[in-house]
Design a protein around this motif. Sequence first.
Motif, PDB file in Angstrom:
ATOM      1  N   ASN A  13       0.827  -1.347  -0.037  1.00 46.19           N
ATOM      2  CA  ASN A  13       0.047  -0.036   0.100  1.00 46.19           C
ATOM      3  C   ASN A  13       0.615   1.289  -0.142  1.00 46.19           C
ATOM      4  O   ASN A  13       1.693   1.397   0.776  1.00 46.19           O
ATOM      5  CB  ASN A  13      -0.963  -0.147   1.352  1.00 46.19           C
ATOM      6  N   ALA A  14       0.500   2.215  -0.929  1.00 49.02           N
ATOM      7  CA  ALA A  14       1.634   3.296  -1.178  1.00 49.02           C
ATOM      8  C   ALA A  14       1.493   4.279   0.085  1.00 49.02           C
ATOM      9  O   ALA A  14       2.437   4.850   0.435  1.00 49.02           O
ATOM     10  CB  ALA A  14       0.983   3.908  -2.400  1.00 49.02           C
ATOM     11  N   THR A  15       0.184   4.408   0.465  1.00 47.38           N
ATOM     12  CA  THR A  15      -0.049   5.260   1.595  1.00 47.38           C
ATOM     13  C   THR A  15       0.666   4.716   2.826  1.00 47.38           C
ATOM     14  O   THR A  15       1.343   5.652   3.527  1.00 47.38           O
ATOM     15  CB  THR A  15      -1.539   5.613   1.856  1.00 47.38           C
ATOM     16  N   ASN A  16       0.426   3.620   3.125  1.00 44.92           N
ATOM     17  CA  ASN A  16       1.080   3.071   4.354  1.00 44.92           C
ATOM     18  C   ASN A  16       2.564   3.023   4.253  1.00 44.92           C
ATOM     19  O   ASN A  16       3.406   3.258   5.137  1.00 44.92           O
ATOM     20  CB  ASN A  16       0.485   1.689   4.622  1.00 44.92           C
ATOM     21  N   ARG A  17       2.992   2.754   2.923  1.00 44.04           N
ATOM     22  CA  ARG A  17       4.606   2.796   2.862  1.00 44.04           C
ATOM     23  C   ARG A  17       5.031   4.132   3.056  1.00 44.04           C
ATOM     24  O   ARG A  17       6.230   4.390   3.654  1.00 44.04           O
ATOM     25  CB  ARG A  17       4.718   2.412   1.367  1.00 44.04           C
ATOM     26  N   GLN A  18       4.632   5.213   2.751  1.00 47.83           N
ATOM     27  CA  GLN A  18       4.953   6.513   2.795  1.00 47.83           C
ATOM     28  C   GLN A  18       5.056   7.136   4.443  1.00 47.83           C
ATOM     29  O   GLN A  18       5.649   7.531   4.806  1.00 47.83           O
ATOM     30  CB  GLN A  18       4.044   7.577   2.025  1.00 47.83           C
ATOM     31  N   VAL A  19       4.021   6.570   4.958  1.00 47.43           N
ATOM     32  CA  VAL A  19       3.742   6.978   6.552  1.00 47.43           C
ATOM     33  C   VAL A  19       4.900   6.247   7.237  1.00 47.43           C
ATOM     34  O   VAL A  19       5.507   6.732   8.062  1.00 47.43           O
ATOM     35  CB  VAL A  19       2.356   6.244   6.883  1.00 47.43           C
ATOM     36  N   THR A  20       5.076   4.739   7.080  1.00 46.96           N
ATOM     37  CA  THR A  20       6.122   4.124   7.538  1.00 46.96           C
ATOM     38  C   THR A  20       7.577   4.713   7.231  1.00 46.96           C
ATOM     39  O   THR A  20       8.457   4.740   8.150  1.00 46.96           O
ATOM     40  CB  THR A  20       6.249   2.686   7.046  1.00 46.96           C
ATOM     41  N   PHE A  21       7.704   5.265   6.119  1.00 45.37           N
ATOM     42  CA  PHE A  21       8.966   5.812   5.690  1.00 45.37           C
ATOM     43  C   PHE A  21       9.354   7.077   6.447  1.00 45.37           C
ATOM     44  O   PHE A  21      10.266   7.159   6.973  1.00 45.37           O
ATOM     45  CB  PHE A  21       9.068   6.148   4.164  1.00 45.37           C
TER      46      PHE A  21
END
Length: 226
Positions: A13-21
């Motif tokens: 998931n792109a949104t979850n990936r950006q938040v985790t980053f």
Amino acid sequence: MVRGKIQIKRIDNATNRQVTFSKRRKGLFKKADELSVICDSQVSVLILAGSGKVYEHNSGSTTTKQVIDQYQTTTGIDIWRTNYEKMQDYLKKLKEKNRSLRMQIRQRMGEDLNDLSFEELHTLEEEMDTSVRVIRERKFKVLSTQISTTNKKYQQAVQVNRLLTDGIKQDDSDYGLVGSGGDYDSVTTYSNGIHDIFALRTQPNQPNQSESVLTSCSENWRVAKF
């Protein structure tokens, strides 16, 4: 409460990936500052995100260049020269590609053909035939579109002219369109090769003076030119 073990793999998931980053980047920078203070060391962190953006963090007043220069002095590895050589190799490839493209352009203009073999000339001929066919198809398509547009405009103009003519006949019964031939040849003229058409109206109290009006242009007649 024991925190569950997280499986290390790419987050789909792109949104979850950006938040985790974002969270882990901040945590990493915080750990770098702690390491610099606790161990009295110089720490520089560079992160290249998947979007291509570069994030840089340095401890204290040091800069990334200062840390890299000290690393080169300590290890004896010239990082900048290695990068320079890579850039030179890349530039050489670009120049070679540019030279090849220019050669192809000249060959398609009928130049620099002496060094080509029969097979290469045959291949070049086929490529040019294909290009000419594609260009002609595009030209015919554009021409057909222009012809179709012109025909539509002509039909619209004819329709507007017909509506205007019908409107003139219906709105003013005192005027009539006079064409060439018959008894009205005397009122049709030619100006610069164009056939002029006149509309005539007689006064109701003088119905029998048509011949005199046509010859002397009496004030009792009105002549309108269309």
